[in-house]
Design a protein around this motif. Structure first.
Motif, mmCIF file in Angstrom:
data_model
loop_
_atom_site.group_PDB
_atom_site.id
_atom_site.type_symbol
_atom_site.label_atom_id
_atom_site.label_comp_id
_atom_site.label_asym_id
_atom_site.label_seq_id
_atom_site.Cartn_x
_atom_site.Cartn_y
_atom_site.Cartn_z
ATOM 1 N N ARG A 290 0.849 -1.196 0.000
ATOM 2 C CA ARG A 290 0.000 0.000 0.000
ATOM 3 C C ARG A 290 0.878 1.237 0.000
ATOM 4 N NH1 ARG A 290 -3.755 1.001 5.095
ATOM 5 N NH2 ARG A 290 -1.823 1.955 5.853
ATOM 6 N N LYS A 291 0.480 2.229 -0.786
ATOM 7 C CA LYS A 291 1.286 3.445 -0.927
ATOM 8 C C LYS A 291 0.425 4.674 -0.667
ATOM 9 C CE LYS A 291 4.655 5.593 -4.077
ATOM 10 N NZ LYS A 291 4.252 7.005 -3.941
ATOM 11 N N VAL A 292 0.971 5.636 0.051
ATOM 12 C CA VAL A 292 0.331 6.937 0.253
ATOM 13 C C VAL A 292 0.821 7.869 -0.842
ATOM 14 C CG1 VAL A 292 0.098 8.933 1.780
ATOM 15 C CG2 VAL A 292 0.114 6.616 2.737
ATOM 16 N N VAL A 293 -0.109 8.511 -1.554
ATOM 17 C CA VAL A 293 0.264 9.351 -2.696
ATOM 18 C C VAL A 293 -0.301 10.753 -2.550
ATOM 19 C CG1 VAL A 293 0.506 7.463 -4.344
ATOM 20 C CG2 VAL A 293 -1.737 8.458 -3.966
ATOM 21 N N GLY A 294 0.434 11.725 -3.127
ATOM 22 C CA GLY A 294 -0.060 13.079 -3.327
ATOM 23 C C GLY A 294 -0.489 13.811 -2.070
ATOM 24 N N VAL A 295 -1.421 14.736 -2.267
ATOM 25 C CA VAL A 295 -2.026 15.489 -1.176
ATOM 26 C C VAL A 295 -3.526 15.215 -1.172
ATOM 27 C CG1 VAL A 295 -2.461 17.772 -0.197
ATOM 28 C CG2 VAL A 295 -0.267 17.293 -1.263
ATOM 29 N N GLY A 299 -5.359 8.739 1.451
ATOM 30 C CA GLY A 299 -6.482 8.024 2.059
ATOM 31 C C GLY A 299 -7.231 7.150 1.080
ATOM 32 N N THR A 300 -7.089 7.428 -0.223
ATOM 33 C CA THR A 300 -7.646 6.513 -1.204
ATOM 34 C C THR A 300 -6.779 5.258 -1.244
ATOM 35 O OG1 THR A 300 -6.374 7.549 -2.992
ATOM 36 C CG2 THR A 300 -8.616 8.347 -2.638
ATOM 37 N N ARG A 301 -7.358 4.174 -1.701
ATOM 38 C CA ARG A 301 -6.628 2.911 -1.753
ATOM 39 C C ARG A 301 -5.693 2.926 -2.950
ATOM 40 N NH1 ARG A 301 -11.250 3.030 0.473
ATOM 41 N NH2 ARG A 301 -11.751 1.748 2.278
ATOM 42 N N CYS A 302 -4.421 2.805 -2.686
ATOM 43 C CA CYS A 302 -3.413 2.858 -3.739
ATOM 44 C C CYS A 302 -2.389 1.768 -3.474
ATOM 45 C CB CYS A 302 -2.744 4.234 -3.772
ATOM 46 S SG CYS A 302 -1.529 4.416 -5.088
ATOM 47 N N ALA A 320 -1.774 0.836 -8.825
ATOM 48 C CA ALA A 320 -3.226 0.697 -8.944
ATOM 49 C C ALA A 320 -3.867 1.648 -7.942
ATOM 50 C CB ALA A 320 -3.655 -0.739 -8.669
ATOM 51 N N LYS A 321 -4.582 2.632 -8.452
ATOM 52 C CA LYS A 321 -5.129 3.694 -7.604
ATOM 53 C C LYS A 321 -6.649 3.694 -7.673
ATOM 54 C CE LYS A 321 -4.542 8.657 -6.678
ATOM 55 N NZ LYS A 321 -3.952 9.907 -7.195
ATOM 56 N N GLU A 322 -7.262 3.774 -6.522
ATOM 57 C CA GLU A 322 -8.716 3.803 -6.463
ATOM 58 C C GLU A 322 -9.255 5.058 -7.146
ATOM 59 O OE1 GLU A 322 -12.244 3.501 -3.043
ATOM 60 O OE2 GLU A 322 -10.161 3.907 -2.466
ATOM 61 N N ALA A 323 -10.325 4.878 -7.901
ATOM 62 C CA ALA A 323 -10.974 5.996 -8.590
ATOM 63 C C ALA A 323 -12.391 6.133 -8.071
ATOM 64 C CB ALA A 323 -10.993 5.757 -10.092
ATOM 65 N N ASP A 324 -12.715 7.304 -7.588
ATOM 66 C CA ASP A 324 -14.067 7.598 -7.107
ATOM 67 C C ASP A 324 -14.711 8.593 -8.055
ATOM 68 O OD1 ASP A 324 -16.307 7.592 -5.521
ATOM 69 O OD2 ASP A 324 -15.253 8.141 -3.673
ATOM 70 N N ARG A 325 -15.916 9.006 -7.757
ATOM 71 C CA ARG A 325 -16.606 9.975 -8.592
ATOM 72 C C ARG A 325 -15.830 11.288 -8.621
ATOM 73 N NH1 ARG A 325 -22.529 12.705 -7.658
ATOM 74 N NH2 ARG A 325 -21.463 13.441 -5.796
ATOM 75 N N ARG A 371 -17.673 -3.068 -4.041
ATOM 76 C CA ARG A 371 -17.034 -2.967 -5.354
ATOM 77 C C ARG A 371 -16.248 -1.667 -5.437
ATOM 78 N NH1 ARG A 371 -20.905 -3.828 -10.295
ATOM 79 N NH2 ARG A 371 -21.811 -1.950 -9.397
ATOM 80 N N ARG A 372 -15.027 -1.753 -5.929
ATOM 81 C CA ARG A 372 -14.180 -0.561 -6.037
ATOM 82 C C ARG A 372 -13.565 -0.500 -7.433
ATOM 83 N NH1 ARG A 372 -13.938 1.502 -1.046
ATOM 84 N NH2 ARG A 372 -14.167 0.072 0.721
ATOM 85 N N ASP A 373 -13.491 0.715 -7.951
ATOM 86 C CA ASP A 373 -12.906 0.953 -9.265
ATOM 87 C C ASP A 373 -11.473 1.441 -9.102
ATOM 88 O OD1 ASP A 373 -15.370 0.321 -10.297
ATOM 89 O OD2 ASP A 373 -15.992 2.404 -10.587
ATOM 90 N N PHE A 374 -10.614 0.973 -10.005
ATOM 91 C CA PHE A 374 -9.211 1.362 -9.991
ATOM 92 C C PHE A 374 -8.757 1.707 -11.403
ATOM 93 C CE2 PHE A 374 -9.609 -1.172 -6.199
ATOM 94 C CZ PHE A 374 -8.701 -0.640 -5.300
#
Length: 466
Positions: A290-295, A299-302, A320-325, A371-374
């Motif tokens: 798991r990686k923490v990215v950006g600002v 908190g998103t799943r990466c 692989a980074k989680e994509a939300d709306r 279900r999660r989108d990445f």
């Protein structure tokens, strides 16, 4: 997808652009007044955090606390609501959605040429082209304040960037579709700009940045982020920023999550072109972290996925980074894509002049049953990021000029470049208006940053430096 690039004769489309000034005068884009119904900015951030990993959210707040500019980088959702109340011409394009200056950087093309382009598309969505330009303009004003520039110097920086956008859009209005599509900013363009616009120190920094970007590839990341443990190549822990899967969860949950991530990579492969899918199949997954990215994305799943090919010295590092709306969706409308990872990838492919060959998407069911989108891309591929804190006003004007031209090229691929160019016109009315807007929004951003600072001091939210 964004609207088509324009239907009808160019003269008719230009007339529509000029006519739009009646309902949305170019000078009106200077306006910014917070709505009486403007939501609490900390509440907007907290609402985003509710869907994120709770143990990582304090890191996001800690990063946003560091300065008004760092806050701005994480506050795209706040600004999206503010932009919804500003004037618009009525013409749309595919938006980046978070077009601040640090989301423009050096990237590699599939042909291994060093390019300058937009990098982050988490919030991409069709919408009013003005929103991206205003987010870029405000970011330059905020960065200029942080550097101690005078108001006149900040105004010159913003006006240069917006003028560059306007002039390039008018240039693209006179080109055919293929000419626009093939347009790009490679190293030759960057050197020409550096020779004309910046001093010797800045040119030397640019030269070093390009050399460093070429070194920031999968092999460099492989050497930095992995090590050999008991004869096996593994991702090196750096908690809480990088936590290997084996250190993250108890055995049973870890096994379930590993199966989910392997399924993610397998499904993601189906989103690639057949030749790239064939290439991916030649690699095997050996480790995950798991990686923490950006600002704004903290908190998103990466996940970092380490794959090896011919041997242990033939790596492929995927992220692989989680994509939300998109944060723009409540104001610009929902995406036509059911999968939010697909939304990100489609927007990136439409806006970027040259993309990552491993860019794709997938949907999986997590161990929590949701279900999660990445979206998936290479972790590093010749990437180089600007250092605005080192820029003189002259340097930032040159950088802003490049960002403005790049954004115009990205918008011209999807929006009606003829109508937008005609709306903008040959004079500097729009440029001057956005310089005023940028200062007004920089004031708002400082108030919002202070609101988060107060929320931390009162214990409403917890911040962590990491």
């Amino acid at each position: 997808m964004a609207d088509q690039v324009g239907e009808g004769h160019p003269k008719e489309r230009a007339a529509l652009g000029r006519a739009a000034r009646a309902d949305a005068p170019r000078s009106a884009h200077a306006d910014y007044r917070p709505s009486a119904k403007r939501p609490d900015p900390v509440g907007v951030i907290e609402a985003q955090s509710a869907a994120r990993l709770p143990e990582l959210v304090p890191i996001r707040y800690g990063r946003m606390l560091e300065s008004p500019f760092r806050f701005y980088r994480g506050a795209a959702a706040i600004m999206a609501g503010d932009l919804a109340d500003t004037p618009r011409s009525g013409f749309t394009a595919q938006l980046c959605g978070d077009a601040h200056l640090l989301n423009f950087r050096l990237l590699a093309s599939p042909e291994r040429h060093l390019m300058f382009d937009i990098n982050d598309f988490d919030e991409t969505l069709p919408g009013p082209w003005e929103w991206d330009v205003k987010r870029l303009a405000a970011s330059l004003a905020i960065a200029g304040r942080e550097n101690g520039y005078t108001e006149a110097e900040r105004s010159a920086v913003v006006r240069t960037a917006v003028r560059s956008y306007r002039e390039r859009m008018r240039h693209f209005a006179g080109l055919g579709h293929l000419a626009v599509w093939y347009s790009k900013a490679d190293t030759d363009v960057l050197w020409e700009l550096a020779d004309r616009k910046v001093g010797a120190r800045a040119r030397e920094r640019a030269r070093r940045a390009m050399a460093k970007a070429r070194g920031r590839d999968s092999l460099q990341a492989f050497e930095k982020l992995t090590r050999v443990v008991d004869g096996q190549r593994r991702i090196t822990p750096d908690p809480p920023l990088i936590v290997p899967l084996q250190d993250l969860l108890p055995d049973v949950e870890r096994d379930a999550l590993e199966e989910q991530l392997r399924e993610l990579i397998q499904r993601y492969g189906h989103s690639l072109e057949s030749d790239r899918r064939h290439l991916l199949r030649q690699y095997r997954v050996v480790d995950m972290a798991r990686k923490v990215v950006g600002v704004g994305s903290v908190g998103t799943r990466c996940w970092i996925i380490l794959l090896l090919g011919r041997d242990d010295e033939d790596p492929l590092l995927l992220q692989a980074k989680e994509a939300d709306r998109s944060v723009l969706a409540p104001f610009a409308g929902a995406s036509t894509y059911d999968n939010q990872g697909h939304r990100v990838v489609a927007g990136q492919r439409l806006m970027q002049a040259a993309g990552d060959i491993f860019l794709g998407w997938a949907r999986v069911t997590g161990i929590d049953g949701r279900r999660r989108d990445f979206y998936v891309r290479q972790l590093r591929d010749w990437k180089g990021i600007a250092a605005p804190q080192l820029m003189t006003p002259k340097d930032m004007r040159a950088f802003g000029e490049l960002c403005g031209a790049t954004l115009a090229r990205a918008h011209a691929r999807s929006g009606d470049r003829v109508a937008i160019g005609a709306y903008l016109g040959g004079g500097d009315v729009f440029d001057r208006a956005l310089a005023v807007f940028a200062e007004r929004y920089a004031d708002q951003n400082e108030h919002d940053h202070q609101a988060l600072t107060d929320a931390v001091h009162t214990g409403r939210v917890r911040a962590l430096n990491a």
